[in-house]
Design a protein around this motif. Structure first.
Motif, PDB file in Angstrom:
ATOM      1  N   GLU A 251       0.835  -1.197   0.000  1.00 13.48           N
ATOM      2  CA  GLU A 251       0.000   0.000   0.000  1.00 13.48           C
ATOM      3  C   GLU A 251       0.873   1.251   0.000  1.00 13.48           C
ATOM      4  N   LYS A 252       0.218   2.399  -0.044  1.00 12.82           N
ATOM      5  CA  LYS A 252       0.935   3.652  -0.244  1.00 12.82           C
ATOM      6  C   LYS A 252       2.052   3.886   0.773  1.00 12.82           C
ATOM      7  N   ASP A 253       1.773   3.690   2.061  1.00  8.12           N
ATOM      8  CA  ASP A 253       2.772   3.964   3.091  1.00  8.12           C
ATOM      9  C   ASP A 253       4.008   3.084   2.915  1.00  8.12           C
ATOM     10  N   GLU A 254       3.780   1.829   2.559  1.00  2.62           N
ATOM     11  CA  GLU A 254       4.901   0.912   2.345  1.00  2.62           C
ATOM     12  C   GLU A 254       5.687   1.304   1.097  1.00  2.62           C
ATOM     13  N   LEU A 255       4.987   1.696   0.046  1.00  3.40           N
ATOM     14  CA  LEU A 255       5.663   2.131  -1.177  1.00  3.40           C
ATOM     15  C   LEU A 255       6.443   3.412  -0.949  1.00  3.40           C
ATOM     16  N   GLN A 256       5.893   4.306  -0.148  1.00  3.41           N
ATOM     17  CA  GLN A 256       6.587   5.561   0.139  1.00  3.41           C
ATOM     18  C   GLN A 256       7.912   5.300   0.846  1.00  3.41           C
ATOM     19  N   ALA A 257       7.947   4.296   1.714  1.00  2.03           N
ATOM     20  CA  ALA A 257       9.190   3.963   2.411  1.00  2.03           C
ATOM     21  C   ALA A 257      10.225   3.375   1.457  1.00  2.03           C
ATOM     22  N   LEU A 258       9.760   2.715   0.395  1.00  7.68           N
ATOM     23  CA  LEU A 258      10.661   2.076  -0.565  1.00  7.68           C
ATOM     24  C   LEU A 258      11.136   3.018  -1.656  1.00  7.68           C
ATOM     25  N   TYR A 259      10.336   4.054  -1.932  1.00  4.06           N
ATOM     26  CA  TYR A 259      10.645   4.979  -3.034  1.00  4.06           C
ATOM     27  C   TYR A 259      10.821   6.394  -2.472  1.00  4.06           C
ATOM     28  N   PRO A 260      12.058   6.797  -2.186  1.00  5.30           N
ATOM     29  CA  PRO A 260      12.286   8.111  -1.578  1.00  5.30           C
ATOM     30  C   PRO A 260      11.827   9.284  -2.436  1.00  5.30           C
ATOM     31  N   LYS A 261      11.709   9.087  -3.751  1.00  2.00           N
ATOM     32  CA  LYS A 261      11.290  10.177  -4.629  1.00  2.00           C
ATOM     33  C   LYS A 261       9.786  10.160  -4.910  1.00  2.00           C
ATOM     34  N   LEU A 262       9.042   9.281  -4.248  1.00  2.00           N
ATOM     35  CA  LEU A 262       7.607   9.222  -4.498  1.00  2.00           C
ATOM     36  C   LEU A 262       6.909  10.545  -4.180  1.00  2.00           C
ATOM     37  N   PRO A 263       7.239  11.242  -3.084  1.00  2.00           N
ATOM     38  CA  PRO A 263       6.600  12.542  -2.855  1.00  2.00           C
ATOM     39  C   PRO A 263       6.850  13.545  -3.979  1.00  2.00           C
ATOM     40  N   ASP A 264       8.064  13.550  -4.523  1.00  2.00           N
ATOM     41  CA  ASP A 264       8.372  14.447  -5.646  1.00  2.00           C
ATOM     42  C   ASP A 264       7.573  14.050  -6.885  1.00  2.00           C
ATOM     43  N   PHE A 265       7.450  12.748  -7.107  1.00  2.00           N
ATOM     44  CA  PHE A 265       6.654  12.268  -8.234  1.00  2.00           C
ATOM     45  C   PHE A 265       5.206  12.733  -8.088  1.00  2.00           C
ATOM     46  N   LEU A 266       4.645  12.586  -6.908  1.00  2.00           N
ATOM     47  CA  LEU A 266       3.250  12.958  -6.685  1.00  2.00           C
ATOM     48  C   LEU A 266       3.039  14.460  -6.835  1.00  2.00           C
ATOM     49  N   SER A 267       4.044  15.240  -6.494  1.00  2.00           N
ATOM     50  CA  SER A 267       3.956  16.685  -6.673  1.00  2.00           C
ATOM     51  C   SER A 267       3.859  17.036  -8.159  1.00  2.00           C
ATOM     52  N   ILE A 268       4.679  16.380  -8.971  1.00  2.00           N
ATOM     53  CA  ILE A 268       4.622  16.606 -10.415  1.00  2.00           C
ATOM     54  C   ILE A 268       3.323  16.063 -10.989  1.00  2.00           C
ATOM     55  N   ARG A 269       2.863  14.930 -10.451  1.00  5.86           N
ATOM     56  CA  ARG A 269       1.594  14.377 -10.928  1.00  5.86           C
ATOM     57  C   ARG A 269       0.453  15.359 -10.698  1.00  5.86           C
ATOM     58  N   GLN A 270       0.448  15.985  -9.518  1.00  4.89           N
ATOM     59  CA  GLN A 270      -0.585  16.963  -9.204  1.00  4.89           C
ATOM     60  C   GLN A 270      -0.479  18.187 -10.116  1.00  4.89           C
ATOM     61  N   GLU A 271       0.743  18.578 -10.432  1.00  9.25           N
ATOM     62  CA  GLU A 271       0.958  19.737 -11.310  1.00  9.25           C
ATOM     63  C   GLU A 271       0.468  19.465 -12.727  1.00  9.25           C
ATOM     64  N   LEU A 272       0.775  18.280 -13.261  1.00 11.66           N
ATOM     65  CA  LEU A 272       0.426  17.968 -14.646  1.00 11.66           C
ATOM     66  C   LEU A 272      -1.022  17.512 -14.810  1.00 11.66           C
ATOM     67  N   ASP A 273      -1.598  16.954 -13.743  1.00  9.61           N
ATOM     68  CA  ASP A 273      -2.960  16.411 -13.846  1.00  9.61           C
ATOM     69  C   ASP A 273      -3.742  16.723 -12.572  1.00  9.61           C
ATOM     70  N   PRO A 274      -4.015  18.009 -12.316  1.00  4.94           N
ATOM     71  CA  PRO A 274      -4.652  18.388 -11.044  1.00  4.94           C
ATOM     72  C   PRO A 274      -6.056  17.816 -10.849  1.00  4.94           C
ATOM     73  N   GLN A 275      -6.753  17.509 -11.934  1.00  7.51           N
ATOM     74  CA  GLN A 275      -8.111  16.973 -11.822  1.00  7.51           C
ATOM     75  C   GLN A 275      -8.145  15.443 -11.772  1.00  7.51           C
ATOM     76  N   GLY A 276      -6.995  14.803 -11.876  1.00  7.47           N
ATOM     77  CA  GLY A 276      -6.944  13.343 -11.798  1.00  7.47           C
ATOM     78  C   GLY A 276      -7.540  12.641 -13.006  1.00  7.47           C
ATOM     79  N   ILE A 277      -7.393  13.215 -14.185  1.00 12.86           N
ATOM     80  CA  ILE A 277      -7.933  12.604 -15.407  1.00 12.86           C
ATOM     81  C   ILE A 277      -7.302  11.230 -15.652  1.00 12.86           C
ATOM     82  N   PHE A 278      -6.011  11.092 -15.327  1.00 10.20           N
ATOM     83  CA  PHE A 278      -5.286   9.860 -15.644  1.00 10.20           C
ATOM     84  C   PHE A 278      -5.190   8.894 -14.465  1.00 10.20           C
ATOM     85  N   LEU A 279      -6.081   9.029 -13.490  1.00  7.33           N
ATOM     86  CA  LEU A 279      -6.096   8.123 -12.348  1.00  7.33           C
ATOM     87  C   LEU A 279      -7.274   7.154 -12.440  1.00  7.33           C
TER      88      LEU A 279
END
Length: 434
Positions: A396-424
């Motif tokens: 789950e997310k918390d476990e993946l976040q511990a494994l991927y140190p850049k996941l928060p940065d990825f999610l920040s860019i995801r929010q910037e490029l797709d703020p309405q969640g079209i691709f989720l």
């Protein structure tokens, strides 16, 4: 543009199915832009499908599904700079054949080549060999259509802050419509397959990894036999692969299908059938163009988990896996596939910042897999394992976040490029956002 209303969709492994409201088949970048803009206007979500070879619910949607099958082909081979520009829906086998005819090749490929190039990159698909990273490390430039309908080109030089996020993105940043890859001159490889006793194999594992350009091996449950496969550059002339492929088709598909059906009907036969399969491994040595040797046909349906662990834990993990299967007497006959990958700096790559060993576990369709997979997964997690994004897992997310140190940065860019969640979709929401 071709569209289909209400056509059910399911993936290759039959582990996921959905009923998209509409399926689109764009044949140009402009048509992709039009779809995304209309989705934004109608407040629809979009998921993109290539070959449907992911085992998870990455593609599942009840709204709009976009197939890239008609957005396919090579745009340009740049011989001076050793690059190829290819449309996102191009299947890997099509790319390999086209490059081969032009005297070029990709430096590495996985053991299945039916995926689209966009899908293979986005899920972290890999081959094997410590000189080579995942397929995404071959990418020099990506062109994607973002949620606003913008055509965004990203590379180390252009929109560079997005580049390492876009390479393995699970289709959550936009629709990849074009890829520029680095390529190499076509090579002739000598492929070898042999069986080795595990007690003799294990002490030589480091040598196998260091001395072979491409190296993988298969452990057979309840057997001391290991199948070792290597590929190295040779001066030999390419040979016909007709008999080799026929042998793979008969032994590893048709005959293995029959044995698998026996295991499904009589689960207690798994031990003896696994041992029989191991003994049936023959010695093979053949020379051919590289792109013709990487992949093998996979006609027998199965379920799969695959984890990427730091290379230094390889031996310990293998020992524990073999012992756990013996202790728990799991009814499994599929061999365990083991490969290696060079570290990279791609944010969501399982090989991020560590040379890695990939260990894949399979179970034949229709046979209970949950306990076996959960137990193998527990071993992989003990050794800091990161799951392959296209394979089944329970993180789950918390476990993946511990494994991927850049996941928060990825999610920040995801929010910037797709703020309405079209691709989720619901699956991505659960593992990335929580």
């Amino acid at each position: 543009m071709k569209t289909v209303q209400g056509r059910p969709w399911r993936n290759w492994a039959r582990t996921c199915e959905s009923n998209p409201e509409k399926t689109w088949y764009p044949s140009s970048v402009e048509e992709v832009v039009a779809i995304v803009k209309e989705a934004s206007k109608q407040k629809k979500t979009i998921r993109v499908v290539g070959a449907g070879h992911s085992f998870t619910s990455l593609v599942k949607t009840e709204e709009w599904l976009v197939s890239l099958d008609s957005l396919s082909g090579i745009e340009q081979i740049d011989e001076q700079n050793s690059t190829v520009t290819v449309l996102g829906g191009t299947r890997l086998f099509q790319l390999g054949e086209a490059l081969g005819h032009a005297g070029y090749a990709q430096e590495n490929l996985g053991d299945i080549n039916v995926q689209s190039i966009a899908g293979a990159i986005s899920t972290g698909t890999h081959g094997t060999g410590l000189m080579f990273g995942t397929l995404a490390t071959q990418v020099l430039e990506l062109t994607l259509v973002t949620a606003s309908g913008e055509i965004l080109t990203v590379s180390e030089k252009q929109n560079s802050r997005y580049f390492k996020a876009c390479l393995v993105s699970l289709g959550s940043l936009g629709i990849i419509v074009k890829v520029k890859l680095k390529i190499i001159k076509g090579l002739v490889y000598e492929y070898r397959s042999e069986k080795v006793i595990y007690s003799e194999f294990e002490p030589q594992l480091e040598r196998y990894m260091k001395e072979n350009r491409h190296f993988e091996f298969y452990l057979f449950p309840y057997s001391d036999i290991v199948q070792v496969k290597t590929m190295n550059i040779t001066e030999r002339k390419p040979q016909s692969l007709l008999l080799h492929r026929l042998n793979l088709l008969i032994l590893e598909n048709y005959l293995f299908f029959i044995l698998s059906e026996l295991c499904r009907a009589f689960p207690k036969s798994c031990r003896s059938i696994s041992r029989l399969s191991a003994k049936a491994v023959g010695s093979t040595k053949i020379a051919a163009n590289s792109y013709k040797l990487f992949a093998t046909p996979r006609l027998v349906k199965f379920r799969e988990i695959e984890y990427c662990i730091p290379l230094q834990h390889f031996k310990s993990a293998l020992q524990e896996v073999r012992q756990r299967i013996e202790d728990q007497q799991y009814q499994v006959h599929f061999p365990i596939e083991c490969r290696t990958v060079k570290e990279d700096d791609i944010w969501l790559s399982p090989a991020y910042e560590r040379n890695s060993a990939y260990i894949a576990f399979h179970m034949y369709k229709g046979m209970p897999y949950e306990d076996y997979f959960r137990d193998m997964e527990s071993i992989m997690r003990k050794y800091e394992g990161r799951p392959h994004w296209g394979k089944m897992h329970n993180l789950e997310k918390d476990e993946l976040q511990a494994l991927y140190p850049k996941l928060p940065d990825f999610l920040s860019i995801r929010q910037e490029l797709d703020p309405q969640g079209i691709f989720l979709n619901d699956y991505l929401e659960s593992i990335l956002i929580g």
